[in-house]
Design a protein around this motif. Structure first.
Motif, mmCIF file in Angstrom:
data_model
loop_
_atom_site.group_PDB
_atom_site.id
_atom_site.type_symbol
_atom_site.label_atom_id
_atom_site.label_comp_id
_atom_site.label_asym_id
_atom_site.label_seq_id
_atom_site.Cartn_x
_atom_site.Cartn_y
_atom_site.Cartn_z
ATOM 1 N N GLY A 236 19.258 -19.648 -19.958
ATOM 2 C CA GLY A 236 20.254 -18.968 -19.378
ATOM 3 C C GLY A 236 20.029 -17.404 -19.228
ATOM 4 N N GLU A 237 18.766 -17.048 -19.332
ATOM 5 C CA GLU A 237 18.328 -15.647 -19.447
ATOM 6 C C GLU A 237 17.661 -15.514 -18.401
ATOM 7 O OE1 GLU A 237 16.632 -11.801 -22.188
ATOM 8 O OE2 GLU A 237 17.270 -14.074 -23.014
ATOM 9 N N TYR A 238 17.806 -14.220 -17.581
ATOM 10 C CA TYR A 238 16.829 -13.987 -16.350
ATOM 11 C C TYR A 238 15.505 -13.558 -16.955
ATOM 12 C CZ TYR A 238 14.991 -11.146 -12.736
ATOM 13 O OH TYR A 238 14.266 -10.475 -11.665
ATOM 14 N N VAL A 239 14.371 -14.327 -16.526
ATOM 15 C CA VAL A 239 13.058 -13.666 -17.092
ATOM 16 C C VAL A 239 12.067 -13.395 -15.901
ATOM 17 C CG1 VAL A 239 13.395 -15.358 -18.957
ATOM 18 C CG2 VAL A 239 12.427 -16.267 -17.036
ATOM 19 N N GLY A 240 12.435 -13.389 -14.861
ATOM 20 C CA GLY A 240 11.468 -12.981 -13.694
ATOM 21 C C GLY A 240 11.812 -13.683 -12.296
ATOM 22 N N LEU A 241 10.866 -13.294 -11.357
ATOM 23 C CA LEU A 241 10.922 -13.983 -10.143
ATOM 24 C C LEU A 241 9.687 -14.253 -9.643
ATOM 25 C CD1 LEU A 241 12.740 -10.759 -8.471
ATOM 26 C CD2 LEU A 241 14.010 -12.918 -8.833
ATOM 27 N N ILE A 242 9.820 -15.591 -8.773
ATOM 28 C CA ILE A 242 8.752 -15.955 -7.992
ATOM 29 C C ILE A 242 8.683 -16.124 -6.497
ATOM 30 C CG2 ILE A 242 7.487 -17.234 -10.009
ATOM 31 C CD1 ILE A 242 8.611 -19.948 -8.611
ATOM 32 N N GLY A 243 7.555 -16.004 -5.717
ATOM 33 C CA GLY A 243 8.135 -16.075 -4.325
ATOM 34 C C GLY A 243 6.866 -15.956 -3.538
#
Length: 619
Positions: A236-243
């Motif tokens: 439930g905790e934001y850890v990053g982004l991918i794209g």
């Protein structure tokens, strides 16, 4: 302990070895199996089989050279590296095993063979192969599709990307891309605002994105990219982004060029004086230009897309068009310049030249058809007018010939007769003879005046520029004519029967109608059969825009095969009557045609004749 076979070492604790949890097999220096764990027998499908004393090569069927060399190395006291080897089980299912080979020592520490242990690594190999394939596909897809991937790790505040991303942004090798400066590559305005909001929403709302945006590269080049991203959460905790970022500049430029070409083509077909449309194989409209929409009374093109002819025309017309479509698509032969009529939305009938051309795809199959229609109503009207003009010209030429005939023959004959009689009169001395010559001169003068009078009547009919038609009660005009020729009717003992109702009114030139009825009825009296009382029957019928008056007699009749083409000619007589001048029917024909009508006749020798008078109700 027990002796197994000759040259086979004695193995203690055999029961313990059979229960080893790891697949294990003991082979002697002759490569024959001395003992194996149940797990090994199970992995290789030897349960319930007698494999003790058999060559390991025969049991496994296929072995590599390296594997054989490893066994020999064990016999020399070496510990070779483990080896991967594929094996097909009894169901031909491929399995991968990792073999570890070590020397086998007896109690006196003599090498008596090798101990082989295996590990089923099939799933591991499959995963590695899958990863390898994915890495290959990712690399190739990235190269060919100009697609680069990136990742942002929040905990390390680290932005990583592949080489393709750097190539798309056109940055130098020493340029460090991060989450902040990557946004600055997007064009100011819509693109930068969109990517900024996408990253924010991904962080705050767990929302992924997929956008088509513009960037300005480090070298100042403007590109179109398709950028996708997804937030990563753990517990439930934001850890990053991918794209990913894909360079779609070529695609967008081609798409824009295609749109420009489509716009140019659409502008062209919308301004052509032709009706153009495209149908699919079910005859449903896929495209219609402006002219086609106007003809159908439809304002917007989207209102016609998907509709077929049954939605646009009456059933009979639609079925005819559908049959044409099917024939063109099945035969793959174009239908070119077929003339047909269509009813406009306002009820007017329009004549078209219609062409239908099959649309054939790359596989050779028909995907629909292109229809082209050209309104030729105006040309048809001009063609009709031209035909009428030619017909009138031809008629005028014939009349001119008749006039020339009158001038060159009749008038010349009269003048020659006058000259001859005057010459006789001048040379004659006898008074009685002179009186006779004077009588003949009077007759010639009378004939000349009659000829001139007939000529004047014909000229009047053909030069009258303003024919005024009036509504006339037919029976009243008929009764007027019958009253005028009553003496002739009584003398011939003729009976006139009119089946025309008293309320019939027709639009005619009154004087012309009177003359027409007089000519035809008196002709019936002239050409009656000897010793047979004439019966003249008058009836009415309606054909299209004409009121048809039929006048039927029981006279001598006429051979129309012989004389039909001359029946209405000038000075044409057919029965040798002394009082026949050959002008009555000619004048009748001219008068009814002057009123935009027509005349026809049917006749049988010895039975009688019928004249049909077509009076034009509209013109």
């Amino acid at each position: 302990m027990r002796q197994m076979i000759m040259n086979t070492p004695i193995i203690s604790n055999q029961f313990l070895i059979k229960q080893l949890p790891k697949p294990t097999v003991f082979i002697n220096k002759e490569f024959k199996v001395v003992l194996a764990s149940d797990k090994w027998a199970e992995d290789f499908g030897f349960q319930g089989q007698d494999y003790i004393g058999k060559s390991i090569y025969d049991l496994l069927d296929k072995t590599s050279t390296k594997w054989s060399n490893n066994l020999l190395a064990c016999f020399d006291g070496k510990f070779p590296e483990s080896e991967l080897q594929a094996y097909l089980d009894k169901d031909s299912k491929e399995k991968w095993f990792e073999w570890t080979n070590i020397p086998w020592y007896d109690e006196q520490e003599n090498i008596v063979g090798a101990i082989l242990q295996t590990e089923d690594v099939s799933e591991k190999v499959k995963k590695e192969l899958k990863i390898e394939k994915l890495e290959f596909l990712q690399k190739e897809t990235g190269q060919h599709g100009k697609i680069g991937n990136w990742e942002y790790q929040k905990s390390k505040d680290k932005f990583t990307c592949c080489e393709m991303i750097r190539r798309i942004f056109e940055v130098d090798d020493d340029f460090e891309i991060n989450i902040d400066n990557s946004v600055n590559f997007y064009k100011t305005g819509y693109s930068r605002n969109t990517i900024s909001m996408a990253i924010f929403s991904a962080n705050q709302k767990k929302t992924p994105w997929n956008e088509k945006l513009q960037i300005i590269t480090a070298k100042g080049n403007e590109k179109w990219v398709n950028v996708s991203g997804k937030p990563l959460y753990k517990n439930g905790e934001y850890v990053g982004l991918i794209g990913i970022v894909q360079d779609i500049t070529d695609f967008v430029e081609k798409e824009q060029k295609t749109k420009d070409n489509e716009h140019l083509l659409k502008t062209l077909i919308n301004n052509l004086p032709l009706q153009i449309y495209i149908k699919d194989t079910q005859s449903r409209k896929l495209l219609a230009n402006k002219s086609e929409l106007q003809f159908l009374g439809i304002e917007n093109e989207r209102d016609i897309i998907g509709k077929d002819d049954f939605d646009l025309y009456d059933r009979d017309t639609a079925q005819k068009f559908r049959d044409e479509d099917i024939e063109v698509m099945i035969s793959q032969i174009p239908m070119l310049n077929k003339e047909l009529t269509r009813t406009n939305t306002n009820g007017s009938v329009i004549t078209f030249l219609s062409s239908k051309i099959p649309l054939i795809g790359e596989n050779g199959e028909v995907t629909g058809l292109v229809g082209i229609s050209m309104d030729i109503s105006e040309q048809k009207q001009k063609q009709k007018e031209l035909k009428n003009l030619i017909s009138v010209t031809s008629s005028q030429n014939k009349k001119l010939i008749n006039f020339a005939h009158i001038v060159s023959h009749n008038l010349r004959s009269h003048s020659a007769n006058f000259a001859m009689l005057l010459d006789f009169l001048g040379n004659e001395k006898d008074e009685n003879e002179r009186l006779k010559i004077m009588g003949m001169l009077m007759d010639s003068s009378k004939n000349l005046m009659e000829t001139l009078h007939n000529l004047n009547d014909i000229v009047a009919i053909n030069t009258e520029s303003n024919i005024i038609k009036k509504e006339v009660n037919f029976n009243k005009k008929l009764n007027s004519v019958l009253k005028q020729i009553n003496p002739q009717l009584n003398k011939a003992k003729a009976t006139v029967i009119s089946e025309v109702s008293d309320d019939l009114n027709i639009n005619v030139v009154p004087a012309y109608l009177k003359n027409i009825l007089t000519n035809i009825i008196t002709n019936a009296l002239k050409y009656k059969k000897p010793n047979v009382d004439p019966i003249i029957k008058i009836s009415v019928n309606y054909v299209q825009n004409y009121t048809v008056i039929s006048i039927e007699d029981n006279g001598v009749g006429l051979d129309l095969k012989k004389y039909g083409t001359k029946l209405f000619g000038m000075y044409k007589t057919f029965h040798g009557n002394s009082d026949a001048k050959g002008l009555g029917l000619y004048i009748t024909k001219n008068q009814i045609e002057a009123m935009h009508g027509k005349i026809s006749a049917t006749s049988q020798v010895g039975i009688g004749s019928t004249f049909n008078l077509y009076f034009n109700d509209k013109n």
